[in-house]
Design an enzyme around this catalytic site. Sequence first.
Site, mmCIF file in Angstrom:
data_model
loop_
_atom_site.group_PDB
_atom_site.id
_atom_site.type_symbol
_atom_site.label_atom_id
_atom_site.label_comp_id
_atom_site.label_asym_id
_atom_site.label_seq_id
_atom_site.Cartn_x
_atom_site.Cartn_y
_atom_site.Cartn_z
ATOM 1 N N SER A 1 36.503 -0.563 -95.671
ATOM 2 C CA SER A 1 36.063 -1.900 -96.059
ATOM 3 C C SER A 1 36.193 -2.111 -97.564
ATOM 4 O O SER A 1 35.839 -3.156 -98.081
ATOM 5 C CB SER A 1 34.642 -2.168 -95.583
ATOM 6 O OG SER A 1 33.731 -1.464 -96.363
ATOM 7 N N LYS B 1 25.649 -6.590 -96.895
ATOM 8 C CA LYS B 1 26.526 -6.752 -98.050
ATOM 9 C C LYS B 1 26.250 -8.064 -98.774
ATOM 10 O O LYS B 1 26.240 -8.135 -100.001
ATOM 11 C CB LYS B 1 27.986 -6.695 -97.612
ATOM 12 C CG LYS B 1 28.410 -5.284 -97.193
ATOM 13 C CD LYS B 1 29.810 -5.278 -96.629
ATOM 14 C CE LYS B 1 30.250 -3.851 -96.316
ATOM 15 N NZ LYS B 1 31.550 -3.817 -95.673
#
Length: 841
Positions: free
Chosen positions: A703, A746
């Site tokens: 990611s 996040k």
Amino acid sequence: MFFNRSDDGDKKASPASARPIPLLPLRDIIVFPSMVVPLFVGREKSVRALEEAMADDKEILLCAQKTAKTNDPSPEDIYTVGTIGTIVRLLRLPDGTVKVLVDGKRRARITRFVAHDDMFLVEHEPIEEIIAGDIEAIAKAVQTNFDGYARLNKRIAPEVIAQVAGLEDPARLADTVAVHLTAMKLQERQDVLETFDVKKRLERLQELMNAEIEILNVEKKIRSRVKKQMEKTQKEYYLSEQMSAIQKELGERDEFKNEMQELEEKAAKKVLSEEATDRVKKEMRKLKMMQPMSAEATVVRNYIDWVLSLPWDEKSEENYDIDHAEKVLDEDHYGLRKIKERVLEYLAVQALVRKLKGPVLCLVGPPGVGKTSLARSIARSTGRKFVRLSLGGVRDEAEIRGHRRTYIGALPGRLIQSLKKAGTNNPVFLLDEIDKMSSDFRGDPASALLEVLDPEQNKAFNDHYLDLDYDLSDIMFITTANSLGGIPAPLRDRMEIIELSGYTEFEKLNIATRYLVPRQREEAGLGSVKVDITENAIRTVIHHYTKESGVRNLERELGSICRKIARQVLKDGKAAEGKAAEGKAAEGAEREYRVAAANVPQYLGIPKFHSTKTNEHDEIGLTNGLAYTTYGGTMLECEASVVPGTGKLLITGLLEKGMQESVQAALSYIRSRQQILGLAEDFHAKLDVHVHFPEFVPKDGPSAGVTIATSVASALMKIPVRRTVAMTGEITLRGRVMPIGGLKEKMLAAHRAGIQTVLVPRENRKDLREIPKRVLNAMRIVLVEHMDQVLREALVLSDPDAIFGARTKPMEVDHGRLIDPSAAVATDEPTANVEAPSARQ
Ligand SMILES: Nc1ncnc2c1ncn2[C@@H]1O[C@H](COP(=O)(O)OP(=O)(O)OP(=O)(O)O)[C@@H](O)[C@H]1O
Ligand SMILES: [Mg+2]
């Protein structure tokens, strides 16, 4: 050399042998020449023979009977070879029997029995002994051997050893040795007597002696063993006698009896399973027969204690009122609306079926978000007791299931131990940190847990120590974990996962003012003191003293503020007392303690974190990435630099699996875009690229793909990256942006870090619904499908359209629509055509 020799050659000549002499039949002894023996004589015939000999020259022939038992032997019952002896002394005893001392002189053979009514009279002939061959060697050997033999045989006097050692005549040596071989049987002695060849006799004796030595050696060994054993048993006996004497003295026996009685009473009162009742009875019987102080008795007593102290029948009354449960959950926790709803649904099902069926709840989330305290709250709301068992670091099945009783110091497993603590058989049982277990050669704890959590199997849970079936099916198990990844898959399948995410600043603020501050005030003993920690002060603590998804550190810092206030209160109190004593009026008795943002450092020291982590300037090669770790979301920087070189690639920092691949993919993408990015055709061969992750956080490789690619592109193009942008996404070799996990965490991290624009993979769009409104509204969110779009958003470009073409402009999230879930996300608005730029080439 060969010669014949008569044993008594000096005295009697052979003519005398013709003259009959009296015979004394011996029952159980063979008399050898050179042997002086006392004899007890009782038989009439024998006594007469002795008298006859005494009257004459005191010589008498001593021959053994073939069977000792024969009382009145006939000539056939008597061996023909014997020894002529002289009577040394004769003593008549009062009962008519006679004791004589005879001295063996020489061998003789009966030739004829002379008829006589009152005694045996025989004619005899002397026997010639044969002395032939190398007799000296064997004689020496016999002497040496006898020495060894005598040392083993305690019945041989030291004089005898000396005598044998000094004998020079081999025949006398042989006979003397024969006399002292105590284990020889009568028949064997007679054989030796009848062996006239002296060398053969010595050899035979050697054999017999060896056999005896062997036996003596074995005996000796056994003796010493027996002795040791005896000493040990005696010692034990002695000690245990002493101990019981001491016990008696101290009245411990009585105490033991009392203890037994107590145990029995306890057992009688306790409701146990049938199996357990039988077992306790059996163990009690065993215990009664034991030394009360012995280690064994302690083991048995402990076992009984364990069985009796477990909750077999004890239950708390369960509360199935859902409204009540809801009230309690709200009382204990702020927010967590969805989670509480799911918990309530779960409880509602149970309220309907009145039985714990179905999967176990598993609360997953970063530290400090309230998993443990939520479980505690569930216990309170359902009226059950609460026990917690931390599985962190458990690596051995035996830790859960216990050790068999045969192990020294064995105990039940932690599960049963916790149940004892609970005291009821239907508590809420929290298995904390289920993702932190490990397994090794001693067995997998997860397999034990599988059984515990399986409603089909846990009716009869068998702890190794108890070795009894225990019913776990009324227990409400709840598990917690920081990350799903750490939970063994078979366990995960059995659980209903409820994910808790980190809190926003707003939520933290609310949790702090409503729950944490009041609790910490109470704990610091400030219940009756006026304390005001302002909202801004709390915000300052959140931003500058903590960096976390949950509120654990926040709570700790607030606690530390409260304790400092408490000290101040004490100090002020003393001062006031002093003043009162001086007669001055206590001024401002009700002082308020106010903590404002500005004086937080007075309480907590210098700030630990800077609230916004973004750099002061946009920099070349430095990009904000967003990562999801087990500790929640975090923002981390990725740095890239290029130097002239040969196309080498260097990656540093703490790297996780897959990072290498991400960097390779980023490079492949950049090479495919070499032209539009304005890079030299052979840039990759003339430059070395260095990618570095400065911060020490575990990173999930894929990611970070977009972040790496942006840093490298920026470094190669020498164009800075916007410091207000943060991104997350995986990329393919062609630059397609792939979706990622943990978006909510996040986003919260980006929000905490003060980011203005977040680049999110387009395929993650659906996940935006999970994100709190406040967070979404605070940031610009751009959905990206392709790396081109990432670069045009992230790099400081004056005219991005000139590079990437206007059609690559990505889609920006319309907050208003997203927030209304029915309206938004599903509809697919026309977006930028990402294929366009590649078509241009
Ligand atoms: N929503 C909330 N409302 C009120 N208090 C909360 C909330 N969330 C967390 N807390 C408080 O924060 C503290 C930490 O929570 P808890 O110990 O339950 O964390 P956890 O999720 O179990 O963390 P870990 O994974 O480290 O075990 C507790 O005192 C808890 O009461
Ligand atoms: Mg916890």
